[in-house]
Design an enzyme around this catalytic site. Sequence first.
Site, mmCIF file in Angstrom:
data_model
loop_
_atom_site.group_PDB
_atom_site.id
_atom_site.type_symbol
_atom_site.label_atom_id
_atom_site.label_comp_id
_atom_site.label_asym_id
_atom_site.label_seq_id
_atom_site.Cartn_x
_atom_site.Cartn_y
_atom_site.Cartn_z
ATOM 1 N N ASP A 29 0.870 -1.169 0.000
ATOM 2 C CA ASP A 29 0.000 0.000 0.000
ATOM 3 C C ASP A 29 0.913 1.226 0.000
ATOM 4 O O ASP A 29 2.094 1.132 0.360
ATOM 5 C CB ASP A 29 -0.882 -0.030 1.253
ATOM 6 C CG ASP A 29 -1.690 1.239 1.440
ATOM 7 O OD1 ASP A 29 -2.387 1.645 0.494
ATOM 8 O OD2 ASP A 29 -1.589 1.834 2.527
ATOM 9 N N ASP A 71 -0.103 5.156 0.838
ATOM 10 C CA ASP A 71 -0.347 6.118 1.919
ATOM 11 C C ASP A 71 -0.515 5.406 3.256
ATOM 12 O O ASP A 71 -1.365 4.522 3.403
ATOM 13 C CB ASP A 71 -1.612 6.932 1.621
ATOM 14 C CG ASP A 71 -1.515 7.691 0.318
ATOM 15 O OD1 ASP A 71 -1.016 8.814 0.324
ATOM 16 O OD2 ASP A 71 -1.930 7.132 -0.724
ATOM 17 N N ASP A 83 -1.541 -0.758 5.993
ATOM 18 C CA ASP A 83 -1.709 -0.151 7.317
ATOM 19 C C ASP A 83 -3.163 -0.099 7.760
ATOM 20 O O ASP A 83 -3.480 0.594 8.719
ATOM 21 C CB ASP A 83 -1.138 1.278 7.312
ATOM 22 C CG ASP A 83 -2.021 2.254 6.546
ATOM 23 O OD1 ASP A 83 -2.403 3.301 7.114
ATOM 24 O OD2 ASP A 83 -2.347 1.971 5.381
#
Length: 218
Positions: A9, A11, A170
């Site tokens: 991922d 961001d 995240d």
Amino acid sequence: MKYSLVIFDLDGTLVNSIRDLGNSVNITLRAMGLPEHDIESYKMMVGHGVRNLVRNASPEALKDDQQMQERLLSRFFEEYERHIADFTRPYPGMETLLRVLQDQGIKLAIASNKFQKGTEILAAKLFPDIRFGAVMGNCPGAPLKPDPAVVTTIIDRVNESPERCLMVGDSGTDIKTAEAAGIDCVAVSWGFRKREELCKLCGRVVDSAEELQAAILG
């Protein structure tokens, strides 16, 4: 090595972009005479594409006003493309980690819900020495994560098998994406979601780039 492809991922995982995202939304809201938000609060608004980000930041009465949402989204794109890397930087140790994995012959890719152009800009600007096998953001009409389409497309593009692939993210969105794609997942605690939330969803949560490296190469 267990993994031959690691899909990251962007961001909240590779880069801390929350200040530029929040500032750009606030500039947009201010221009329309609407209330702004503190930067920290944007951590719970991001992760589902910029259209949802703008909608989440809008006053309740305007969330379903399609004309206003399009105006806000258009203005946001203008502001964010100007300020996309004012403060956005890789998280500590991530540049080194990517180089180590690359040197080990592991294929690398990005799967983001950020719009495609923005994903490509940040990947090229912040990781110029990394040879990503695929850099995939969201394109008009394409499903957002946790739909596994972006991950399965990457796996096919780089010619790998799911059992040799790992997703690193995240958020619960990334964890669910990995599950839907049938691949392993490691969650990082330094992003936009709380560690406690991640631990409920993922069996492997790491707190540093060094721990992440060990989880990938170990």
